[in-house]
Structure formats: C-alpha cells, structure tokens
Design a protein around this motif. Structure first.
Motif, PDB file in Angstrom:
ATOM      1  N   THR A 246      93.832 143.133  45.586  1.00 39.97           N
ATOM      2  CA  THR A 246      93.722 142.988  47.047  1.00 39.97           C
ATOM      3  C   THR A 246      95.106 142.738  47.653  1.00 39.97           C
ATOM      4  OG1 THR A 246      91.524 142.079  46.737  1.00 39.97           O
ATOM      5  CG2 THR A 246      92.558 141.677  48.858  1.00 39.97           C
ATOM      6  N   GLN A 247      95.855 141.871  46.968  1.00 36.01           N
ATOM      7  CA  GLN A 247      97.205 141.536  47.436  1.00 36.01           C
ATOM      8  C   GLN A 247      98.070 142.815  47.476  1.00 36.01           C
ATOM      9  OE1 GLN A 247      98.465 138.178  45.204  1.00 36.01           O
ATOM     10  NE2 GLN A 247     100.127 137.682  46.599  1.00 36.01           N
ATOM     11  N   LYS A 248      97.927 143.645  46.451  1.00 28.89           N
ATOM     12  CA  LYS A 248      98.708 144.888  46.370  1.00 28.89           C
ATOM     13  C   LYS A 248      98.341 145.815  47.534  1.00 28.89           C
ATOM     14  CE  LYS A 248      99.706 148.409  42.899  1.00 28.89           C
ATOM     15  NZ  LYS A 248      98.646 149.372  42.666  1.00 28.89           N
ATOM     16  N   LYS A 249      97.060 145.921  47.818  1.00 26.52           N
ATOM     17  CA  LYS A 249      96.614 146.798  48.921  1.00 26.52           C
ATOM     18  C   LYS A 249      97.161 146.301  50.262  1.00 26.52           C
ATOM     19  CE  LYS A 249      93.538 149.605  46.886  1.00 26.52           C
ATOM     20  NZ  LYS A 249      94.130 150.898  46.548  1.00 26.52           N
ATOM     21  N   ILE A 250      97.186 144.994  50.419  1.00 26.21           N
ATOM     22  CA  ILE A 250      97.718 144.440  51.682  1.00 26.21           C
ATOM     23  C   ILE A 250      99.220 144.740  51.772  1.00 26.21           C
ATOM     24  CG2 ILE A 250      98.123 142.309  52.976  1.00 26.21           C
ATOM     25  CD1 ILE A 250      95.506 141.212  51.801  1.00 26.21           C
ATOM     26  N   GLN A 251      99.905 144.585  50.650  1.00 29.81           N
ATOM     27  CA  GLN A 251     101.349 144.867  50.638  1.00 29.81           C
ATOM     28  C   GLN A 251     101.612 146.345  50.937  1.00 29.81           C
ATOM     29  OE1 GLN A 251     102.335 143.301  46.788  1.00 29.81           O
ATOM     30  NE2 GLN A 251     102.408 141.181  47.533  1.00 29.81           N
ATOM     31  N   GLU A 252     100.705 147.221  50.507  1.00 30.49           N
ATOM     32  CA  GLU A 252     100.864 148.657  50.782  1.00 30.49           C
ATOM     33  C   GLU A 252     100.776 148.954  52.285  1.00 30.49           C
ATOM     34  OE1 GLU A 252      99.264 150.180  46.438  1.00 30.49           O
ATOM     35  OE2 GLU A 252      98.004 150.562  48.194  1.00 30.49           O
TER      36      GLU A 252
ATOM     37  N   PHE B 179     104.094 133.171  63.333  1.00 28.72           N
ATOM     38  CA  PHE B 179     103.197 132.388  62.486  1.00 28.72           C
ATOM     39  C   PHE B 179     102.576 133.355  61.471  1.00 28.72           C
ATOM     40  CE2 PHE B 179      99.429 130.143  61.138  1.00 28.72           C
ATOM     41  CZ  PHE B 179      99.827 128.812  61.156  1.00 28.72           C
ATOM     42  N   PRO B 180     102.582 133.006  60.189  1.00 26.57           N
ATOM     43  CA  PRO B 180     102.011 133.933  59.203  1.00 26.57           C
ATOM     44  C   PRO B 180     100.527 134.168  59.443  1.00 26.57           C
ATOM     45  CG  PRO B 180     102.649 131.844  58.182  1.00 26.57           C
ATOM     46  CD  PRO B 180     103.135 131.788  59.593  1.00 26.57           C
ATOM     47  N   LEU B 181     100.133 135.431  59.337  1.00 32.43           N
ATOM     48  CA  LEU B 181      98.738 135.805  59.582  1.00 32.43           C
ATOM     49  C   LEU B 181      97.879 135.442  58.367  1.00 32.43           C
ATOM     50  CD1 LEU B 181      96.547 137.380  61.192  1.00 32.43           C
ATOM     51  CD2 LEU B 181      97.292 139.415  59.933  1.00 32.43           C
ATOM     52  N   PRO B 182      96.894 134.535  58.538  1.00 26.93           N
ATOM     53  CA  PRO B 182      96.034 134.195  57.411  1.00 26.93           C
ATOM     54  C   PRO B 182      95.004 135.309  57.157  1.00 26.93           C
ATOM     55  CG  PRO B 182      96.095 132.428  59.062  1.00 26.93           C
ATOM     56  CD  PRO B 182      96.648 133.666  59.698  1.00 26.93           C
ATOM     57  N   VAL B 183      94.889 135.697  55.912  1.00 24.49           N
ATOM     58  CA  VAL B 183      93.891 136.705  55.530  1.00 24.49           C
ATOM     59  C   VAL B 183      93.035 136.073  54.429  1.00 24.49           C
ATOM     60  CG1 VAL B 183      93.523 139.018  54.593  1.00 24.49           C
ATOM     61  CG2 VAL B 183      95.469 138.595  56.111  1.00 24.49           C
ATOM     62  N   GLU B 184      91.726 135.981  54.705  1.00 23.67           N
ATOM     63  CA  GLU B 184      90.811 135.355  53.738  1.00 23.67           C
ATOM     64  C   GLU B 184      90.369 136.419  52.738  1.00 23.67           C
ATOM     65  OE1 GLU B 184      88.086 132.631  55.425  1.00 23.67           O
ATOM     66  OE2 GLU B 184      86.871 132.466  53.613  1.00 23.67           O
ATOM     67  N   VAL B 185      90.552 136.131  51.441  1.00 23.03           N
ATOM     68  CA  VAL B 185      90.256 137.136  50.410  1.00 23.03           C
ATOM     69  C   VAL B 185      89.382 136.538  49.319  1.00 23.03           C
ATOM     70  CG1 VAL B 185      92.420 138.395  50.801  1.00 23.03           C
ATOM     71  CG2 VAL B 185      92.350 136.602  49.059  1.00 23.03           C
TER      72      VAL B 185
ATOM     73  N   GLU C 174      94.275 145.050  62.157  1.00 21.14           N
ATOM     74  CA  GLU C 174      93.045 144.285  62.000  1.00 21.14           C
ATOM     75  C   GLU C 174      91.982 145.129  61.280  1.00 21.14           C
ATOM     76  OE1 GLU C 174      90.862 143.387  65.595  1.00 21.14           O
ATOM     77  OE2 GLU C 174      90.072 141.542  64.726  1.00 21.14           O
ATOM     78  N   ARG C 175      91.887 146.380  61.693  1.00 18.83           N
ATOM     79  CA  ARG C 175      90.882 147.277  61.124  1.00 18.83           C
ATOM     80  C   ARG C 175      91.227 147.627  59.670  1.00 18.83           C
ATOM     81  NH1 ARG C 175      89.929 152.618  60.725  1.00 18.83           N
ATOM     82  NH2 ARG C 175      92.063 153.014  61.365  1.00 18.83           N
ATOM     83  N   GLU C 176      92.502 147.959  59.442  1.00 18.53           N
ATOM     84  CA  GLU C 176      92.910 148.380  58.087  1.00 18.53           C
ATOM     85  C   GLU C 176      92.774 147.240  57.080  1.00 18.53           C
ATOM     86  OE1 GLU C 176      96.803 150.006  58.670  1.00 18.53           O
ATOM     87  OE2 GLU C 176      96.007 151.961  59.277  1.00 18.53           O
ATOM     88  N   LEU C 177      93.109 146.045  57.516  1.00 13.19           N
ATOM     89  CA  LEU C 177      92.962 144.896  56.601  1.00 13.19           C
ATOM     90  C   LEU C 177      91.504 144.735  56.196  1.00 13.19           C
ATOM     91  CD1 LEU C 177      95.292 142.190  58.206  1.00 13.19           C
ATOM     92  CD2 LEU C 177      95.475 143.098  55.879  1.00 13.19           C
ATOM     93  N   ASN C 178      90.624 144.824  57.183  1.00 16.15           N
ATOM     94  CA  ASN C 178      89.207 144.576  56.888  1.00 16.15           C
ATOM     95  C   ASN C 178      88.546 145.733  56.145  1.00 16.15           C
ATOM     96  OD1 ASN C 178      89.617 142.141  58.030  1.00 16.15           O
ATOM     97  ND2 ASN C 178      88.150 142.350  59.693  1.00 16.15           N
ATOM     98  N   LEU C 179      89.259 146.861  56.025  1.00 16.34           N
ATOM     99  CA  LEU C 179      88.727 147.976  55.227  1.00 16.34           C
ATOM    100  C   LEU C 179      89.025 147.789  53.729  1.00 16.34           C
ATOM    101  CD1 LEU C 179      89.529 151.111  57.435  1.00 16.34           C
ATOM    102  CD2 LEU C 179      87.274 150.203  56.831  1.00 16.34           C
ATOM    103  N   ILE C 180      89.923 146.872  53.402  1.00 16.87           N
ATOM    104  CA  ILE C 180      90.225 146.607  51.981  1.00 16.87           C
ATOM    105  C   ILE C 180      89.053 145.808  51.402  1.00 16.87           C
ATOM    106  CG2 ILE C 180      91.813 145.430  50.400  1.00 16.87           C
ATOM    107  CD1 ILE C 180      94.038 145.932  52.527  1.00 16.87           C
TER     108      ILE C 180
END
Ligand code: 5RP
Length: 227
Positions: free
Chosen positions: A142-148, A128-134, A186-192
């Motif tokens: 933000t999208q670029k950082k997540i892709q990185e 299931f795709p992970l939802p990320v609220e931005v 989880e941690r890295e996503l929330n650091l963006i």
C-alpha cells in the motif's frame, strides 16, 4: 485568551433541543463537548454521536447522552476541529488519528461546522502531513502504491510501535507535491485497495468558526461558498 476555548464554545450556538450532534475529536472540540455537557445539565436535550473512543469517554464524563450512528437517520450538526483550513474551507484532518469516523460523521451531517484557531489557516493545503488510514495487512504494498502517486509516506509511531486507530488500522503521514490536484488525489488514494480513507475533507465543511487576528482576535464565522 484561550483561542481554542473561544472558537470551540462558540459552536454551541448552533445546537438546538432535540438534535443529533456529531462530536469531533481533539483539543479544540474538547471545549465544545465540555460546554455541551454543561448545557445538558441545564436541560438541553440532545444525543451525541462520537467520532472516537477518546470523545466517547469525554462525552460520557460530561453527561452527554450518546447514540450509535447505526441508530440514527441523520446527524443534524457535526462539530470538529481541523489541522489545516484553506480559504474555500477545504481541510486536512486526522492529526489525532480519528479521520475515518470523522469523515463518516461529517459527511452524514446536515451541517458540518469546523472550529479552529487561526494557526490552522493556510493559503494552500499541504504543509501539515496528510494522514492516510491504511490496513496493516499489505502495508508495504500500500505504501508503495501511495509513493507511486508522488507522495512521501511516514508510518505514524506511538511509543516505538505503529500508532493504531480506533479501527485497528495504521496511519501513513504523507506529503504531496506542490500543485497537486487535491480532488484527484483524494480519489486516487481511495482507489488503492489497502487505503481505508484519507484526511482530505474537500467541500465538506459548511461553516468555519475561527478568530480574526487583525481584528482583536474577534470571532469570525465563515460560510462555504457553494459556487
Ligand atoms: C483528529 C482531528 C482533529 O480535529 C485535528 O487534529 C485538530 O485537533 P486540535 O483541535 O487538537 O488541534 O482531525 O483526527
């Protein structure tokens, strides 16, 4: 058999008079909230804290008194659905776009109970795709950082325009590579900076109410193993 109804209504057994109850969002917890409304009509005294505008509307309709999260010291029990549940009761949530308030309320709850039909059971999170609220501001960055971080991202759409959460944010539905360390993710996503929250609920659920397909679809209640 209506599987969502069976598991959703079972959770009522954990609600006692006087409790502050976190009310989740979705088609499974719909049955919990509807049943709770019936109990309130029969004399149960509780206060509900809704995780979304949709749930606020439903709870009001069925007669559950509501209270703002800012006016309570703690939530006794929160009940919510999930999009995926792994054997350690780690979850992906946010299919309905309510993950931010859901996480705040699940984390604030003394006991967090997940209700889901067995379709949601997985060996490993991530189909299931992970939802990320931005934040809409700076979306592309933000999208670029997540892709990185190695994730693919898809801006959630609704009727041809970006889906907006109750908080006025967007959702990026993401896929992460196999063998990703989810705690780190989880941690890295929330650091963006533009990321508000993500739909990984790791070590948050205390109990999981589902059905056993191998045993006549009987109700099973699994408990998180703290070790
Ligand atoms: C909403 C959620 C829901 O709990 C999740 O999508 C499960 O919903 P349903 O019970 O309708 O399958 O996380 O943000």
């Amino acid at each position: 058999m209506n599987e969502k109804k069976a598991v959703g209504e079972k959770a009522i057994e954990y609600i006692e008079d006087g409790m502050v109850v976190g009310l989740g969002t979705g088609s499974t917890v719909f049955y919990t909230i509807s049943k709770l409304g019936e109990c309130v009509k029969s004399g149960l005294s509780i206060q509900g804290v809704p995780t979304s505008k949709q749930t606020e509307k439903l709870a009001t309709k069925v007669g559950i008194p509501l209270i703002s999260l800012n006016r309570v010291e703690q939530i006794d029990v929160a009940i919510d659905g999930a999009d995926e549940v792994d054997p350690d009761l780690n979850l992906i949530k946010g299919g309905g776009g309510a993950l931010l308030r859901e996480k705040i309320i699940a984390t604030a709850a003394e006991t967090f109970i997940v209700v889901a039909d067995p379709e949601k059971n997985v060996e490993k999170l991530g189909s299931f795709p992970l939802p990320v609220e931005v934040l809409p501001f700076g979306l592309k960055m933000t999208q670029k950082k997540i892709q990185e971080l190695g994730l693919t991202t898809q801006l959630r759409q609704m009727q041809g325009t970006p889906f907006q959460t109750d908080n006025g944010h967007y959702i990026l539905d993401c896929h992460f590579p196999d063998r990703t360390n989810l705690k780190e993710l989880e941690r890295e996503l929330n650091l963006i900076p533009g990321v508000i929250e993500n739909g990984l609920f790791l070590g948050t659920a205390d109990k999981y109410i589902t059905l056993d397909r191998d045993n006549n679809n009987s109700i099973v209640i699994r408990q998180r193993n703290n070790g």
